[in-house]
Write an enzyme that holds these catalytic residues in place. Sequence first.
Site, mmCIF file in Angstrom:
data_model
loop_
_atom_site.group_PDB
_atom_site.id
_atom_site.type_symbol
_atom_site.label_atom_id
_atom_site.label_comp_id
_atom_site.label_asym_id
_atom_site.label_seq_id
_atom_site.Cartn_x
_atom_site.Cartn_y
_atom_site.Cartn_z
ATOM 1 N N GLU A 89 0.178 -5.888 -8.333
ATOM 2 C CA GLU A 89 1.504 -5.360 -8.215
ATOM 3 C C GLU A 89 1.937 -5.677 -9.653
ATOM 4 O O GLU A 89 2.974 -4.926 -10.209
ATOM 5 C CB GLU A 89 2.472 -5.678 -7.189
ATOM 6 C CG GLU A 89 3.680 -4.992 -7.363
ATOM 7 C CD GLU A 89 4.405 -4.972 -6.025
ATOM 8 O OE1 GLU A 89 5.744 -5.108 -6.146
ATOM 9 O OE2 GLU A 89 3.955 -5.029 -4.848
ATOM 10 N N ARG A 145 4.600 2.172 -4.947
ATOM 11 C CA ARG A 145 4.278 1.369 -6.066
ATOM 12 C C ARG A 145 4.032 2.149 -7.343
ATOM 13 O O ARG A 145 3.029 1.555 -8.080
ATOM 14 C CB ARG A 145 3.710 -0.063 -5.893
ATOM 15 C CG ARG A 145 4.534 -0.788 -4.841
ATOM 16 C CD ARG A 145 5.896 -1.127 -5.218
ATOM 17 N NE ARG A 145 6.397 -2.042 -3.945
ATOM 18 C CZ ARG A 145 7.061 -1.495 -3.121
ATOM 19 N NH1 ARG A 145 7.678 -0.384 -2.899
ATOM 20 N NH2 ARG A 145 7.645 -2.331 -2.141
ATOM 21 N N SER A 185 6.545 -10.195 -6.487
ATOM 22 C CA SER A 185 5.258 -10.055 -5.625
ATOM 23 C C SER A 185 4.051 -9.741 -6.563
ATOM 24 O O SER A 185 4.253 -8.767 -7.264
ATOM 25 C CB SER A 185 5.763 -8.830 -4.880
ATOM 26 O OG SER A 185 6.823 -9.202 -3.741
#
Length: 314
Positions: free
Chosen positions: A295, A176, A225
């Site tokens: 995130e 990520r 998310s």
Amino acid sequence: MTLRDRLGDTSHIRGPIEDNRSLKDLVWFRVGGPAEILFQPADEADLQAFLKILPQDVPVTVIGLGSNLLIRDGGISGVVIRLSVRGFGGTEALSPTRIGAGAAIPDKFLAAKALELGLSGFAFYHGIPGGLGGALTMNAGAHGSETAERVVEVRGVTRDGEVMTLPVGELGYSYRHSAPPPGFIFTSAVLEGIPADKESISEAMKAVTEHREASQPIKARTGGSTFKNPPGHSAWKLIDAAGCRGFRIGDAQVSEMHCNFLINTGEATAHDVELLGETVRARVYETSGIRLDWEIKRLGAFVPGAEVEPFLGK
């Protein structure tokens, strides 16, 4: 002197330049304050031209489809640049295995293009509600696949308005995360797939859709998310174990369906959403000793007097 005045002559800029533009309708949470200036370039050349006249001390923030963003209620100072699908959403077959795609193309459209070309490896994009630029920036992934596996090279514009092409090995990809040069704005990418029969690709995309519909609040106003999965753990399981399923602050709520999704159930503010997220992080840390990392990308300023402390100050 206003920021617009500092731009000087913009008659050669083709994309719209808007002052004090609300950003609520551009992000999926439907919360947040305005951009001091919002610029939506007509194409890459227009983006170059604008950046060349923009004073170097003016901060630049880039947003895409707004699916994984939380914009704070105080808004964003400087210039917000939004790449449109019209100007940056094209695709083309470059070879039997490679696709050229603009940074604003929705991920699901990229998956559909790969299906059309008979290329596997892109089905996971069918379930990511964002655009390619965001996927390139955060190395988006799902179902055991991630963006870095598909990228060959990217093209973008620097803060000085110059075009650069970078191979995947120079993007610093990790979970990520990416590390392009400072100020680099992704405009397109070359991606590579694996030839496969269309039926198997279609089945893989169908499985992604079924999983998403069964497990995620896809019809809610959400940012996707919320927290990264810590090594060896699932964020949603930690949140559930901390007793946060369904927990709410104002109209911001932890989804009952999937604990790693925060949703705006009505008239939540960005402050409500971020306060809820930090409360969840604090409770998970108290119950498990694990610190969840966001995130969702949080941008902009708090309203003075309504700041939110990470882990509620712990």
